[in-house]
Design an enzyme around this catalytic site. Structure first.
Site, PDB file in Angstrom:
ATOM      1  N   SER A 127       0.849  -1.196   0.000  1.00  0.00           N
ATOM      2  CA  SER A 127       0.000   0.000   0.000  1.00  0.00           C
ATOM      3  C   SER A 127       0.880   1.240   0.000  1.00  0.00           C
ATOM      4  CB  SER A 127      -0.866   0.029   1.256  1.00  0.00           C
ATOM      5  OG  SER A 127      -0.052   0.279   2.379  1.00  0.00           O
ATOM      6  N   ASP A 128       0.347   2.362  -0.492  1.00  0.00           N
ATOM      7  CA  ASP A 128       1.043   3.599  -0.188  1.00  0.00           C
ATOM      8  C   ASP A 128       0.921   3.765   1.327  1.00  0.00           C
ATOM      9  OD1 ASP A 128       2.384   5.977  -0.140  1.00  0.00           O
ATOM     10  OD2 ASP A 128       1.320   6.849  -1.843  1.00  0.00           O
ATOM     11  N   TRP A 129       1.824   4.544   1.887  1.00  0.00           N
ATOM     12  CA  TRP A 129       1.911   4.613   3.350  1.00  0.00           C
ATOM     13  C   TRP A 129       0.622   5.211   3.957  1.00  0.00           C
ATOM     14  CZ3 TRP A 129       5.362   1.891   1.500  1.00  0.00           C
ATOM     15  CH2 TRP A 129       6.480   1.460   2.178  1.00  0.00           C
TER      16      TRP A 129
END
Ligand code: BGC
Length: 669
Positions: A217-219
């Site tokens: 995932s993006d952060w």
């Protein structure tokens, strides 16, 4: 270490699906190795807690793309891999391959281009530069993260053909280099968060595009761990203590299965194994800091674009030069946000660098800066007294950064005024522009006789600028994005966000595809860039190499006394089509050194993908029979050679009656 999933307990498997901390994967109390990830792509940004280690600030991806050179891109990322090897980083969270749909996107400096082919091919070279040197690549942000404004909430709403031809295509091409990870974006895509979007992750990325690595995932982009897992997102980052509980409860309620958990846990184990193997083979640190900086400089030299030159450049060593503008001694080297590299390197002021190279009499005073300081009288007096003036202007990370979009393409009023006033007192003015993307130069470009676009070219930018200004290096960069005449010509105008969705009504007509369709003049077209050399194209020969393959060969001759590199571009136009298609699409390019007075024969092969469009009706790439125009040019608006080719696939493969004359087949009716 044992990479067999049966060695993990149920709890360990669930915990493996979220991080150990901000940058590392879970290690099951030492039973597993943990993998260290760090941001790129403009150099290595290794953070540990509060501390960010110092690294070489390499040219940003936007500048790299202006090199139009796979070799240069490879040199760049291989240099970053060396820095990763030294600092113990296993995976670089790079490169970003999002399309520049609007020139205002605050993160455009981290992305390659408005064109999917150029983005994809250069991304492949970037991935190879990392992975062939033992560091994993993670392409991001999948997909349709094309603005920063409210990026976590606004849904990107795009139709199937637009997705496949424009926004997913760079990922599809980049996947040929087998990056170890793909990072999903923050935004919803067609109403559902990318992180939970089964259609985007499971059906498209995994099944259609065949990606078998780790989806991270993006952060902070995961809103619900179990929905993300069901969409085949493997790793939720950064560590979030809610994740384990969410997954466990979902399992107990029968919402996720053992098979789904094992699938993702196994993907993670395969990644750990890859990292271990790469570590064994990871070459020793090969370059000293000075060597890395030298490589950064070689990349910057390829990436600077000469936009205008009416006899001003290269600078004549016999003439005095007055250099002004704060960026001449302290240039911006990159944008802001997660890609910002910490460097303390400072080159000499540009005036001194010019003097070192030519012996010319040079003077420097700041006299104006980008944000307000303006000593008008001194500036104009010094400018009038010198033979030539170099003005350094542009934007820095305050305007080009993650989490916010730019609001204008214009330079600050102070800078525009300074250029116009200096242009009145001196007829030999060169403007050097530092920026993360397109700049509207129309208010002042007629007041000066040369413009050099430095972009965000990393910490050695002014060394490269000095080499170009003095002719030590022949400029060879070309724009990887159109510079429009005004924001009003772009999709960004008028942009009135409604807080919920952004409908991609422009469809496949992004960048030059849009300006060509609308017959719009632009300031500088896609693929444009000047040289000190003079290249002439001739003798195009087209050979059919297969049903949908053609080999093009032609000469490029350097008629000047300066050796230089030319970026040759191949565009294809479908002359009659059953769906709307662009006037031209980039399908091949080559950057080649051509010695002064010499001629080189260039050969480029086109395959089926050069002619195909994504048929929403068939749900696949489709090549239609008929005539296509091959356009070979020095930019998208400077086509030098043309030829027509015919594609005649068996009629059974064709659907469009008018084009393929299927009536013959159905003649019994
Ligand atoms: C960015 C990513 C980055 C991540 C980790 C996010 O805010 O969108 O590109 O890799 O942070 O720093």
């Amino acid at each position: 270490m044992n990479y067999d999933i049966n060695h993990l307990t149920f709890e360990e498997k669930l915990r493996l699906l979220t991080g150990k901390d901000f940058w590392q994967t879970y290690d099951a109390n030492g039973k597993l190795d943990s993998v260290f990830m760090s941001d790129g792509p403009n150099g290595l940004r290794k953070c540990d807690g509060e501390h960010t280690e110092e690294s070489i600030a390499m040219p940003c991806i936007s500048a790299l793309a202006n090199s139009w050179s796979e070799e240069t891109v490879f040199t760049d990322s291989a240099t970053i891999a060396d820095e990763c090897a030294e600092k113990g980083v296993d995976i670089l969270l790079a490169p970003g391959v999002n399309i520049k749909r609007t020139p205002l996107c605050g993160r455009n400096f981290e992305y390659f281009s408005e064109d999917p082919y150029l983005s994809g091919i250069l991304a492949k070279a970037y991935i190879r530069g990392l992975q062939e040197n033992g560091v994993g690549a993670c392409i991001k942000h999948f997909c349709c993260n094309n603005r920063e404004y409210d990026r976590e909430f606004i849904s990107s709403e795009a139709d199937e053909r637009t997705l496949r031809e424009i926004y997913v295509r760079p990922f599809e091409i980049a996947l040929e280099a087998e990056p170890w990870l793909v990072m999903c974006s923050y935004n919803p895509v067609n109403g559902i968060y990318a992180s939970e979007n089964k259609k985007i992750l499971k059906d498209l990325l995994r099944k259609r595009l065949g990606f078998s690595g780790v989806i991270v995932s993006d952060w902070g982009a995961v809103h619900n761990s179990y929905k993300a897992l069901k969409a085949t997102l493997d790793l939720r980052m950064a560590f979030d203590e809610r994740a384990y509980g969410e997954l466990k409860t979902a399992y107990e309620r029968g919402l996720i299965t053992d098979a789904e958990i094992n699938f993702s846990a196994d993907n993670l184990l395969r990644l750990l194994e890859k990292v271990q193997n790469a570590k064994k083979e990871r070459r020793k640190v090969r370059f000293s800091v000075a060597e890395r900086r030298e490589r950064a400089l070689s990349v910057a030299r390829e990436s600077i674009v000469l936009l205008k030159n009416e006899g001003a450049l290269p600078l004549d060593p016999r003439k005095s030069v007055y250099v002004a503008g704060g960026f001449s001694s302290d240039p911006p080297y990159g944008g802001g946000g997660s890609s910002k590299v910490r460097t303390t390197f400072k080159s000499e002021p540009l005036a001194r660098l010019i003097c070192e190279r030519t012996g010319a009499k040079t003077g420097f005073r700041q006299h104006f800066s980008d944000d307000g300081m303006f000593a008008e009288k001194c500036l104009l007096e010094s400018a009038a007294a010198a033979d030539r003036v170099v003005l350094c202007v542009g934007e820095d990370e305050r305007k080009n950064r993650e989490g916010a979009d730019r609001i204008t393409l214009r330079l600050s009023e102070v800078q525009e005024n300074a250029i116009k006033m200096v242009g009145k007192v001196n007829k030999n003015v060169t403007v050097v522009v530092y920026a993360g993307g397109a700049i509207d130069m129309s208010p002042w470009i007629h007041s000066v006789n040369a413009v050099v676009y430095a972009g965000f070219c990393g910490e050695t930018v002014n060394l490269a600028v000095a080499d170009i200004l003095t002719g030590k290096v022949c400029p060879s960069g070309k724009l990887a994005e159109t510079f429009p005449l005004s924001i009003a010509d772009t999709v960004a105008y008028p942009y009135e966000p409604n807080g919920y969705y952004d409908r991609y009504e422009d469809g496949i007509f992004v960048g030059y595809r849009r300006y060509d369709r609308d017959g719009k003049e632009v300031l500088f077209p896609f693929g444009y860039g000047l040289s000190y050399a003079n290249f002439v194209y001739s003798d195009l020969v087209v050979r059919k190499a297969g049903e949908t393959s053609f080999t093009l060969s032609f000469d490029v001759e350097n008629l000047s006394s300066v050796s230089g590199k030319e970026v040759v571009q191949v565009y294809v136009k479908d002359i009659v089509s059953s769906v709307s298609r662009p006037e031209k699409e980039l399908k091949g390019f080559v950057k080649k050194l051509i010695e002064a007075g010499k001629k080189e024969r260039i050969t480029i092969r086109l395959e089926a993908d050069a002619f195909a469009f994504y048929s929403a009706a068939l749900d696949e790439w489709y090549v239609e029979n008929g005539d296509y125009e091959i356009q070979i040019g020095s930019s998208s608006r400077d086509i030098r050679l043309k030829a027509r080719v015919k594609i005649e696939l068996p009629l059974e493969s064709q659907y469009t009656v008018e084009k393929a004359d299927l009536r013959e087949i159905g003649s019994e009716t």
